[in-house]
Design an enzyme around this catalytic site. Structure first.
Site: not given
Ligand code: AMP
Length: 184
Positions: A14, A89, A128, A130, A141
């Site tokens: 996204k 969300r 990634r 993060r 998540r």
């Protein structure tokens, strides 16, 4: 003018797609995750309240998110369009958003739903790096996405404004598919 909502699980792309499209259309990219991360780095009150939820992969409470989105979408640069990434969300955020749009006399054109299989998501997120991308937080998540965010697919599908796109393709191919379905 484009007013788009990007939907999809964490790791679906996204952020990447919304940023590319925003640059292409010269439209603001509004990522609630990025606004929150900036608030955390800046040690603002919002950031301090949001951090523990983010670190655990939980949703930050609606009462912190809704005012933040209202503030962002009432700034002058978003008058002529926006690309929302990471909001709404959950269903209560989506209902709030409906009311906000009426209040500011705007409407979204499309909801772009990026679909990617779970195994691919975990691999992508692990790569990634993060802060909230450790394996247990990633699993949480994804669970939070399934429970709270995925119901938005039906919510928007019922209004005939949802377009689903296979996000498990090279970045440029996903972009090309998105270009074909958005209102220019
Ligand atoms: P993201 O960058 O969209 O993956 O968001 C990173 C984290 O920020 C999420 O795991 C949540 O903790 C928080 N977050 C971002 N957007 C929202 C939202 N609309 N509602 C609640 N929490 C959010």
């Amino acid at each position: 003018m484009s007013r788009l909502i990007f939907l999809g699980p964490p790791g679906a792309g996204k952020g990447t797609q919304a940023a590319m499209l925003a640059a292409e259309l010269s439209t603001p990219h509004v990522s609630t995750g990025e606004i929150l991360r900036a608030a955390v780095s800046g040690c603002t009150e919002l950031g301090m309240k949001a951090q523990s939820y983010m670190d655990q992969g939980e949703l930050v409470p609606d009462e912190l998110i809704l005012g933040m989105v209202r503030d962002r979408l009432t700034q002058p640069d978003t008058k002529s369009g926006w690309i929302l990434d990471g909001f709404p969300r959950n269903v209560s955020q989506a209902k709030f958003f409906d009311e906000l749009l009426v209040a500011i006399k705007q409407a979204y054109d499309r909801v772009v739903n990026l679909e990617v299989a779970d195994e691919t998501l975990v691999t992508r997120l692990l790569g990634r790096g993060r802060k909230d991308d450790s394996e247990d937080v990633i699993r949480n998540r994804l669970a939070v996405y399934r429970e709270q965010t995925a119901p938005l697919i039906d919510f928007y599908h019922n209004r005939h404004q949802l377009v689903s796109i296979d996000g498990d393709q090279p970045i440029e191919d996903v972009m090309a598919a998105i270009r074909q379905v958005i209102v220019p």
